[in-house]
Design a protein around this motif. Structure first.
Motif, mmCIF file in Angstrom:
data_model
loop_
_atom_site.group_PDB
_atom_site.id
_atom_site.type_symbol
_atom_site.label_atom_id
_atom_site.label_comp_id
_atom_site.label_asym_id
_atom_site.label_seq_id
_atom_site.Cartn_x
_atom_site.Cartn_y
_atom_site.Cartn_z
ATOM 1 N N ASN A 1 -7.657 1.075 4.782
ATOM 2 C CA ASN A 1 -7.903 0.805 3.363
ATOM 3 C C ASN A 1 -7.578 -0.637 3.000
ATOM 4 N N ALA A 2 -6.469 -1.157 3.511
ATOM 5 C CA ALA A 2 -6.100 -2.542 3.200
ATOM 6 C C ALA A 2 -7.097 -3.519 3.814
ATOM 7 N N TYR B 1 -1.812 -8.480 3.767
ATOM 8 C CA TYR B 1 -2.126 -7.050 3.716
ATOM 9 C C TYR B 1 -1.546 -6.337 4.926
ATOM 10 N N GLU C 1 0.848 -1.193 0.000
ATOM 11 C CA GLU C 1 0.000 0.000 0.000
ATOM 12 C C GLU C 1 0.884 1.244 0.000
ATOM 13 N N TYR D 1 -7.283 5.894 -2.831
ATOM 14 C CA TYR D 1 -7.979 4.629 -2.632
ATOM 15 C C TYR D 1 -9.442 4.752 -3.044
#
Length: 154
Positions: free
Chosen positions: A143-144, A138, A49, A115
């Motif tokens: 967001n992940a 992740y 990310e 995102y």
């Protein structure tokens, strides 16, 4: 799936050199796919990310854990980068190789500047359907976490 204009580039590392990226429209069968077809199935992937185009130093610890998991399973370690341009992603991909990543899949689309649930899920779903990794790791971010939930639901 959301019909985004995407390009995928795959960088390969073999400890001594890095192959040039292979470009295609959407998903492709190429020299990279043929090389990976001979590798054990079910590789471990780490989702890298980015924040403002940069990878957090904490991600490299996650790559180390992914490498440990890949070695336990006897498979290679891959990484996934999503961004607005492959050119902007290449420095992070090269850094990932220095931490032990074997393959970096980079997906380019203008929607990846920030995102967006649908576009990120669409891109990652396409990659997972094409390459069939055994596990995707992740980072622990909002967001992940959202992306992992959406991918598992898809």
């Amino acid at each position: 799936m959301c019909p985004l204009p995407m390009r995928i580039a795959t960088l390969l590392a073999d400890r001594t050199r890095i192959a040039a990226p292979v470009y295609a429209s959407r998903f492709f069968l190429s020299r990279a796919m043929r090389a990976r077809a001979e590798a054990p199935q079910g590789s471990v992937w780490v989702f890298l990310e980015l924040h403002q185009g940069l990878a957090s130093p904490l991600l490299w610890g996650l790559v180390g854990e992914g490498k440990r998991l890949a070695e336990l399973r006897g498979v290679e370690l891959g990484a996934v980068l999503l961004g607005p341009s492959v050119r902007a992603l290449q420095p992070v991909a090269l850094e990932a190789f220095s931490y032990g990543v074997d393959t970096v899949h980079m997906v380019e689309a203008s929607a990846f500047t920030d995102y967006d649930r649908e576009s990120f899920t669409s891109a990652l779903t396409g990659l997972v359907e094409r390459y069939r990794p055994g596990a995707v790791v992740y980072p622990a971010s909002r967001n992940a976490h959202d992306l992992a939930d959406n991918l598992s639901a898809t």
